[in-house]
Enzyme design. Structure first.
Site, PDB file in Angstrom:
ATOM      1  N   GLU A 103       5.466   3.486  -6.321  1.00 44.50           N
ATOM      2  CA  GLU A 103       4.092   3.633  -7.177  1.00 44.50           C
ATOM      3  C   GLU A 103       3.929   5.430  -7.072  1.00 44.50           C
ATOM      4  OE1 GLU A 103       3.409   1.967  -8.266  1.00 44.50           O
ATOM      5  OE2 GLU A 103       2.661  -0.462  -7.955  1.00 44.50           O
ATOM      6  N   HIS A 153      -3.556   4.084  -2.308  1.00 45.51           N
ATOM      7  CA  HIS A 153      -3.501   2.482  -3.402  1.00 45.51           C
ATOM      8  C   HIS A 153      -3.182   1.563  -2.242  1.00 45.51           C
ATOM      9  CE1 HIS A 153      -2.367  -0.503  -5.422  1.00 45.51           C
ATOM     10  NE2 HIS A 153      -1.254  -0.847  -4.844  1.00 45.51           N
ATOM     11  N   THR A 167       8.236   5.621  -1.603  1.00 43.29           N
ATOM     12  CA  THR A 167       7.029   4.626  -2.507  1.00 43.29           C
ATOM     13  C   THR A 167       7.559   4.564  -3.987  1.00 43.29           C
ATOM     14  OG1 THR A 167       5.031   3.658  -3.425  1.00 43.29           O
ATOM     15  CG2 THR A 167       4.723   5.865  -2.293  1.00 43.29           C
ATOM     16  N   GLY A 220       0.692  -1.566   0.442  1.00 41.52           N
ATOM     17  CA  GLY A 220       0.010  -0.300   0.070  1.00 41.52           C
ATOM     18  C   GLY A 220       0.733   1.515  -0.139  1.00 41.52           C
TER      19      GLY A 220
HETATM   20 ZN   LIG Z   1       0.178  -2.070  -5.115  1.00 36.56          ZN
END
Ligand SMILES: [Zn+2]
Length: 312
Positions: free
Chosen positions: A76, A95, A74, A29
């Site tokens: 992401e 997320h 992160t 996450g």
């Molecule tokens: Zn993910």
């Protein structure tokens, strides 16, 4: 936009809730908040979101370059930045991999609409976004076509992402999508799925309009209300197929959606129709207000009978 100190507190609180609810196992996450036009506070990689400290968070610029923080940002961040770039109104992104919503992501089953009133009001239609390798720019771009017409997406074979003008609402919407998917899985095992009718959904859209919440169905063909996906034009490359939850009625749209004003039914909320309820800026108060209004439409509960967290 909130200040950096508030943003750090909110990210830590959201991380704690995600971990406790099982939405982000181990170090999964990621969460971010826009703290300035070109500055974003985000979670670090390789850290459990349930036990973060304010100093663990990182600050990146609009290109994803880290400008502050000891820990590495992160992996992401590109996904978050592609959403912020697409809409100036977004200030928070969550997320994670909530199990029930991710089950829909794994079987490529689109989340059905026109079943639960609060889902219609808070989320509207939830797109199912095609798979790309996490962490890549291609993955980050997959969600871009849906940013303006939704606030929460299911990422194929991966998880969910929610975005909003404030982080707490993006978090609440993550809770709502996973709770809804859980209810759908349970209900399908129990019996037949009953869909709301056109009139009932029309009333919920009228309520959304009064509350100032955008829903693209306000400007689309009648058959898009419940029968067809509003995202079908974006589904050319990756077309999810409703196998478990077929839409309530088969109807054909022309394929091009006229963006005209939809005629909505009058909704009697027991107050002068010209007075729209004022929309609170506090997300918890907004959840409460909307829940109350939905229940008033359905005539199930008197106003004021709703808990502060929107439960009833
Ligand atoms: Zn993910």
């Amino acid at each position: 936009m909130i200040n950096e100190w508030q943003a750090r507190q909110q990210i830590i609180e959201v991380g704690r809730r995600l971990y406790q609810k099982g939405f982000a196992a181990a170090n999964d996450g990621n969460i971010s908040v826009r703290i300035d036009e070109d500055r974003f506070l985000c979670t670090p990689t390789g850290v459990s979101k349930g036990f973060m400290k304010p100093e663990d968070l990182c600050i990146v610029d609009g290109q994803g370059n880290q400008v502050a923080g000891e820990k590495k940002r992160t992996s992401e961040i590109k996904l978050h930045l592609s959403i912020y770039r697409t809409s100036d109104e977004v200030n928070g992104v969550v997320h994670c991999h909530p199990p029930h919503a991710t089950a829909f992501a794994i079987v490529h089953e689109p989340v059905p609409k026109c079943i639960l009133p609060e889902v219609e009001v808070f989320l509207g239609e939830v797109p199912l976004v095609k798979y790309e390798t996490p962490g890549t720019q291609d993955f980050a771009e997959t969600v871009v076509p849906y940013v303006h017409d939704s606030n929460t997406a299911i990422l194929a074979n991966h998880g969910t992402v929610a975005w909003h003008k404030d982080l707490m609402t993006a978090y609440f919407n993550t809770e709502i999508i996973d709770a809804y998917c859980r209810m759908l899985i349970l209900a399908r095992q129990l019996g037949t799925i009953n869909y709301l009718g056109e009139r009932q959904v029309g009333e919920l859209l009228a309520l959304k309009k009064r509350l100032g919440i955008h829903d693209p169905r306000l400007e689309m063909d009648d058959c898009d209300l419940c029968g067809n996906s509003i995202f079908r034009e974006g589904y050319t490359e990756f077309a999810p197929d409703n196998k478990a939850f077929p839409p309530p009625e088969a109807c054909s749209c022309s394929g091009t959606s006229p963006r005209a004003e939809r005629k909505l039914p009058e909704v009697d909320l027991g107050s002068p129709a010209t007075t729209a309820p004022s929309v609170p800026s506090d997300p918890e108060a907004l959840v409460k207000l909307i829940t109350e209004q939905v229940m008033k439409v359905l005539g199930n509960l008197p106003a004021g009978a709703v808990g502060a967290n929107g439960s009833y």
